[in-house]
Design a protein around this motif. Sequence first.
Motif, PDB file in Angstrom:
ATOM      1  N   LYS A   2       0.832  -1.203   0.000  1.00 15.68           N
ATOM      2  CA  LYS A   2       0.000   0.000   0.000  1.00 15.68           C
ATOM      3  C   LYS A   2       0.868   1.257   0.000  1.00 15.68           C
ATOM      4  O   LYS A   2       2.036   1.233   0.385  1.00 15.68           O
ATOM      5  CB  LYS A   2      -0.922  -0.025   1.214  1.00 15.68           C
ATOM      6  N   LEU A   3       0.248   2.386  -0.408  1.00 13.33           N
ATOM      7  CA  LEU A   3       0.978   3.628  -0.576  1.00 13.33           C
ATOM      8  C   LEU A   3       1.616   4.095   0.742  1.00 13.33           C
ATOM      9  O   LEU A   3       2.772   4.529   0.770  1.00 13.33           O
ATOM     10  CB  LEU A   3       0.038   4.701  -1.128  1.00 13.33           C
ATOM     11  N   TYR A   4       0.852   3.980   1.839  1.00 10.63           N
ATOM     12  CA  TYR A   4       1.400   4.442   3.124  1.00 10.63           C
ATOM     13  C   TYR A   4       2.572   3.555   3.562  1.00 10.63           C
ATOM     14  O   TYR A   4       3.519   4.036   4.200  1.00 10.63           O
ATOM     15  CB  TYR A   4       0.307   4.493   4.192  1.00 10.63           C
ATOM     16  N   GLU A   5       2.555   2.252   3.206  1.00 12.80           N
ATOM     17  CA  GLU A   5       3.661   1.357   3.541  1.00 12.80           C
ATOM     18  C   GLU A   5       4.906   1.714   2.740  1.00 12.80           C
ATOM     19  O   GLU A   5       6.031   1.673   3.261  1.00 12.80           O
ATOM     20  CB  GLU A   5       3.250  -0.097   3.283  1.00 12.80           C
ATOM     21  N   GLN A   6       4.698   2.088   1.458  1.00 14.34           N
ATOM     22  CA  GLN A   6       5.836   2.523   0.636  1.00 14.34           C
ATOM     23  C   GLN A   6       6.469   3.777   1.222  1.00 14.34           C
ATOM     24  O   GLN A   6       7.701   3.900   1.301  1.00 14.34           O
ATOM     25  CB  GLN A   6       5.359   2.794  -0.795  1.00 14.34           C
ATOM     26  N   LEU A  26      10.524  15.043  11.745  1.00 17.14           N
ATOM     27  CA  LEU A  26      10.008  14.715  10.417  1.00 17.14           C
ATOM     28  C   LEU A  26       9.219  15.902   9.871  1.00 17.14           C
ATOM     29  O   LEU A  26       8.720  16.735  10.637  1.00 17.14           O
ATOM     30  CB  LEU A  26       9.107  13.483  10.485  1.00 17.14           C
ATOM     31  N   PRO A  27       9.074  15.992   8.555  1.00  9.97           N
ATOM     32  CA  PRO A  27       8.216  17.047   7.998  1.00  9.97           C
ATOM     33  C   PRO A  27       6.804  16.938   8.568  1.00  9.97           C
ATOM     34  O   PRO A  27       6.339  15.836   8.915  1.00  9.97           O
ATOM     35  CB  PRO A  27       8.234  16.753   6.499  1.00  9.97           C
ATOM     36  N   SER A  28       6.126  18.067   8.693  1.00 11.76           N
ATOM     37  CA  SER A  28       4.738  18.036   9.160  1.00 11.76           C
ATOM     38  C   SER A  28       3.899  17.224   8.182  1.00 11.76           C
ATOM     39  O   SER A  28       4.303  16.986   7.034  1.00 11.76           O
ATOM     40  CB  SER A  28       4.179  19.445   9.289  1.00 11.76           C
ATOM     41  N   VAL A  29       2.724  16.816   8.621  1.00  9.56           N
ATOM     42  CA  VAL A  29       1.838  16.033   7.753  1.00  9.56           C
ATOM     43  C   VAL A  29       1.507  16.828   6.495  1.00  9.56           C
ATOM     44  O   VAL A  29       1.509  16.290   5.376  1.00  9.56           O
ATOM     45  CB  VAL A  29       0.557  15.643   8.519  1.00  9.56           C
ATOM     46  N   ARG A  30       1.252  18.127   6.653  1.00  6.99           N
ATOM     47  CA  ARG A  30       0.934  18.966   5.495  1.00  6.99           C
ATOM     48  C   ARG A  30       2.119  19.057   4.539  1.00  6.99           C
ATOM     49  O   ARG A  30       1.973  18.905   3.325  1.00  6.99           O
ATOM     50  CB  ARG A  30       0.516  20.372   5.956  1.00  6.99           C
ATOM     51  N   GLN A  31       3.323  19.292   5.103  1.00  7.08           N
ATOM     52  CA  GLN A  31       4.512  19.391   4.259  1.00  7.08           C
ATOM     53  C   GLN A  31       4.782  18.085   3.513  1.00  7.08           C
ATOM     54  O   GLN A  31       5.076  18.078   2.309  1.00  7.08           O
ATOM     55  CB  GLN A  31       5.725  19.752   5.116  1.00  7.08           C
ATOM     56  N   ALA A  32       4.703  16.966   4.251  1.00  9.12           N
ATOM     57  CA  ALA A  32       4.959  15.658   3.625  1.00  9.12           C
ATOM     58  C   ALA A  32       3.917  15.354   2.559  1.00  9.12           C
ATOM     59  O   ALA A  32       4.231  14.787   1.499  1.00  9.12           O
ATOM     60  CB  ALA A  32       4.969  14.568   4.693  1.00  9.12           C
ATOM     61  N   ALA A  41      -4.010  11.702   4.964  1.00  5.37           N
ATOM     62  CA  ALA A  41      -4.337  10.423   5.612  1.00  5.37           C
ATOM     63  C   ALA A  41      -3.238   9.393   5.361  1.00  5.37           C
ATOM     64  O   ALA A  41      -2.885   8.603   6.256  1.00  5.37           O
ATOM     65  CB  ALA A  41      -5.672   9.899   5.104  1.00  5.37           C
ATOM     66  N   THR A  42      -2.684   9.400   4.156  1.00  6.27           N
ATOM     67  CA  THR A  42      -1.593   8.465   3.829  1.00  6.27           C
ATOM     68  C   THR A  42      -0.364   8.764   4.674  1.00  6.27           C
ATOM     69  O   THR A  42       0.299   7.849   5.179  1.00  6.27           O
ATOM     70  CB  THR A  42      -1.245   8.564   2.330  1.00  6.27           C
ATOM     71  N   VAL A  43      -0.058  10.062   4.848  1.00  3.82           N
ATOM     72  CA  VAL A  43       1.092  10.447   5.667  1.00  3.82           C
ATOM     73  C   VAL A  43       0.864  10.024   7.113  1.00  3.82           C
ATOM     74  O   VAL A  43       1.763   9.475   7.767  1.00  3.82           O
ATOM     75  CB  VAL A  43       1.348  11.969   5.591  1.00  3.82           C
ATOM     76  N   PHE A  44      -0.341  10.260   7.625  1.00  2.00           N
ATOM     77  CA  PHE A  44      -0.658   9.859   8.992  1.00  2.00           C
ATOM     78  C   PHE A  44      -0.452   8.359   9.177  1.00  2.00           C
ATOM     79  O   PHE A  44       0.159   7.906  10.140  1.00  2.00           O
ATOM     80  CB  PHE A  44      -2.108  10.221   9.334  1.00  2.00           C
ATOM     81  N   GLN A  45      -0.954   7.566   8.230  1.00  2.00           N
ATOM     82  CA  GLN A  45      -0.809   6.112   8.331  1.00  2.00           C
ATOM     83  C   GLN A  45       0.659   5.698   8.305  1.00  2.00           C
ATOM     84  O   GLN A  45       1.074   4.798   9.036  1.00  2.00           O
ATOM     85  CB  GLN A  45      -1.574   5.428   7.190  1.00  2.00           C
ATOM     86  N   ALA A  46       1.434   6.366   7.452  1.00  6.02           N
ATOM     87  CA  ALA A  46       2.878   6.059   7.374  1.00  6.02           C
ATOM     88  C   ALA A  46       3.568   6.389   8.688  1.00  6.02           C
ATOM     89  O   ALA A  46       4.384   5.599   9.193  1.00  6.02           O
ATOM     90  CB  ALA A  46       3.517   6.833   6.226  1.00  6.02           C
ATOM     91  N   TYR A  47       3.233   7.539   9.274  1.00  2.00           N
ATOM     92  CA  TYR A  47       3.850   7.934  10.539  1.00  2.00           C
ATOM     93  C   TYR A  47       3.427   7.003  11.673  1.00  2.00           C
ATOM     94  O   TYR A  47       4.228   6.665  12.553  1.00  2.00           O
ATOM     95  CB  TYR A  47       3.487   9.387  10.863  1.00  2.00           C
ATOM     96  N   TYR A  48       2.161   6.583  11.649  1.00  2.63           N
ATOM     97  CA  TYR A  48       1.699   5.629  12.669  1.00  2.63           C
ATOM     98  C   TYR A  48       2.466   4.309  12.550  1.00  2.63           C
ATOM     99  O   TYR A  48       2.834   3.691  13.560  1.00  2.63           O
ATOM    100  CB  TYR A  48       0.200   5.352  12.508  1.00  2.63           C
ATOM    101  N   LEU A  49       2.703   3.868  11.317  1.00  2.00           N
ATOM    102  CA  LEU A  49       3.431   2.611  11.104  1.00  2.00           C
ATOM    103  C   LEU A  49       4.874   2.739  11.588  1.00  2.00           C
ATOM    104  O   LEU A  49       5.405   1.838  12.244  1.00  2.00           O
ATOM    105  CB  LEU A  49       3.395   2.232   9.621  1.00  2.00           C
ATOM    106  N   LEU A  50       5.512   3.875  11.300  1.00  2.00           N
ATOM    107  CA  LEU A  50       6.883   4.111  11.775  1.00  2.00           C
ATOM    108  C   LEU A  50       6.924   4.162  13.299  1.00  2.00           C
ATOM    109  O   LEU A  50       7.876   3.686  13.924  1.00  2.00           O
ATOM    110  CB  LEU A  50       7.418   5.416  11.188  1.00  2.00           C
ATOM    111  N   GLU A  51       5.875   4.726  13.901  1.00  2.00           N
ATOM    112  CA  GLU A  51       5.809   4.780  15.365  1.00  2.00           C
ATOM    113  C   GLU A  51       5.670   3.383  15.939  1.00  2.00           C
ATOM    114  O   GLU A  51       6.314   3.033  16.940  1.00  2.00           O
ATOM    115  CB  GLU A  51       4.631   5.659  15.797  1.00  2.00           C
ATOM    116  N   ALA A  52       4.836   2.552  15.306  1.00  5.61           N
ATOM    117  CA  ALA A  52       4.662   1.167  15.769  1.00  5.61           C
ATOM    118  C   ALA A  52       5.961   0.378  15.640  1.00  5.61           C
ATOM    119  O   ALA A  52       6.230  -0.514  16.448  1.00  5.61           O
ATOM    120  CB  ALA A  52       3.554   0.482  14.964  1.00  5.61           C
ATOM    121  N   ARG A  53       6.777   0.719  14.643  1.00  8.53           N
ATOM    122  CA  ARG A  53       8.064   0.036  14.464  1.00  8.53           C
ATOM    123  C   ARG A  53       9.140   0.563  15.413  1.00  8.53           C
ATOM    124  O   ARG A  53      10.250   0.047  15.454  1.00  8.53           O
ATOM    125  CB  ARG A  53       8.554   0.217  13.022  1.00  8.53           C
TER     126      ARG A  53
END
Length: 472
Positions: A2-6, A26-32, A41-53
Motif C-alpha cells: 500500500k501507498l502508506y507502507e511505501q 520529520l516534515p509536518s503532515v501537510r509538508q509531507a 491520511a496516507t502520511v498519517f498512516q505512514a507515521y503511525y506505522l513508523l511509530e509502531a516500528r
Amino acid sequence: MKLYEQLANSIAQSIQEGVLSRGDKLPSVRQASECRGVSPATVFQAYYLLEARGLVTARERSGYFVTGGAIGIPPAPPPQAETHADSMQVDVSELVFEVLESIINDHAVPLGSAFPSPFLFPLDQLAKCMTPALQAMDPWSVMSNINRGDAELRRQIALRYMIGGLNVAAEEIIVTNGAMEALNLCLMAVTRPGDTILIESPTFFAALQSIERIGLRAVAIPCHPQDGIDLEAMERAILQHKPQACWIMTNFQNPSGSLMPDEKKRALVELVTKYQIPLLEDDVYGELYFGDKRPLPAKAFDTEGLVMHCSSFSKCLAPGYRVGWAAPGRYMKAVERLKITTTVATSLPAQLAIARYLQKGGYDKHLRNLRQVLLVNQIKFIEAIERYFPEGTCLSAPQGGYFLWVKLPDGVDALQLHKLALADGISIAPGPIFSAQRKFTNYIRLNYGQSWNMRYEMSLNALGVIVKNLMR
C-alpha cells in the motif's frame, strides 16, 4: 504494497542509512503531503506505522521525531563457545543475595534493578477495577478457581495467545504467583535432585537460584547477545550430558537482551523434540517489543507439548500483583498438582482486578505507550554511555525489554565497580551473578526502564568516571 507502507519504508530507509538522525523532526503532515503528492491520511498512516516500528515518536503539539536508527557503539561480542561444556553444581545464591541486598535502597539510582519504574504502569486504573470486581465476585469462585486460577483471567490470557497467533485453550493455563512460581513449578515437574538442566550463559540469576535450591546440575550454553543460544553447542551438550530439561529466554533475554529469530526458535523446538527434552520458556518480556509485532514464543512451533511457556503481568502491567501463568503442555497435570501442594492458589483479588482491566480494553494502548517510553529511554542511555564510558566499552541495542548488557574494557572488575558505584549512590547488576561459573567479570547489566531525567544522565556520567578510574 500500500501507498502508506511505501512511504513508511522510504522514511525508514533514510533513518537506517543515517540521512535522518535520532532527534531529527520529520516534515509536518501537510509538508509531507504536498512534497510527496499523497493525501494527509496516507502520511498519517505512514507515521503511525513508523511509530509502531519504534522508529519515530509523536510529541504533543510538536510533531514526529526520529527515535530509532543506527547505534554508534558496536554490539557486544558473544561469550566464547566452549567445545566441552561441563556439568556443575550451582552455588551462586550467597553472591546473588549479597548483591541484591546491597542494591535494594530507595535512595540509590536503580540501574541494577530487575524491575521497571512503577510509575510507568496504570496502577490507579487497576485499583479502580478491583473494587467492582470483588463486589461482583461469586463467593463459591474462591473454591471453584482454586487450582488453575480465575476462569475469566485464563480466558483473557488465552485471547492474548490468540492475538499473537497461538492456539492455547484457557483450560491449558495455570495462574501462578508470578512467572517465577510458574517456572519453578515447571522445573519441579520434570526434574529430580541430581538431574542435569541446560541453561544459557549468561542467564537470569533467579534461574541459577532455582537450580541450586532443587539440587540440579547445570550445563551452561553460550548465548549470543543478538540472536540467543548457540544451538550447535546445545546439541553437543545434549549428547554428552543427557539433560532432563532446558531453561531458555527466547525473547529479550535477561541480561543480554537477545531476541531469537523465528527460524531459530523453530530449530530450537525441533531440537528438543528430537531428543524429547522439556523446554521451560521464560517469556516475561515478550510484550515489550520495539518492532511492528510481538515476537512469537517458541511455544508457537511446539506440536508435542514439550514447551512449557511461562509469563506474567509483572513486567508489563501490574508489578507487585504477582500474577503470572504457565501453559505447560503435556505436563499440565503434574504442574497443577504441584501448585496445589505448594502455594495452593494465587491471590484472587489481584486476578480479578487484572481480568477486569483486560476486559475493559486499553491494555494494548498502555503497552504501546510503555514500549515507546522504553525505546526512548534506551536511546538516551546508549547515547549517554557513548559520551561518558571509555573506549573499549561495547553493548548491543536490544529490540525490546529494558536491559542493556554492557561489556567494559578488559581488566575492569564488575564486582568492584558495583561496590564503588553503590558508595556513590548508584546500583548496577554485576556480570558474575548471571553465571554459574561466575564469568562475565567485566560485564554489567543496566536497567533503562526508568523515566529519563538529569539524575540518570549524571549517574551514567559518574559511572563512566568510576570505570575510567578502575582502568588506571
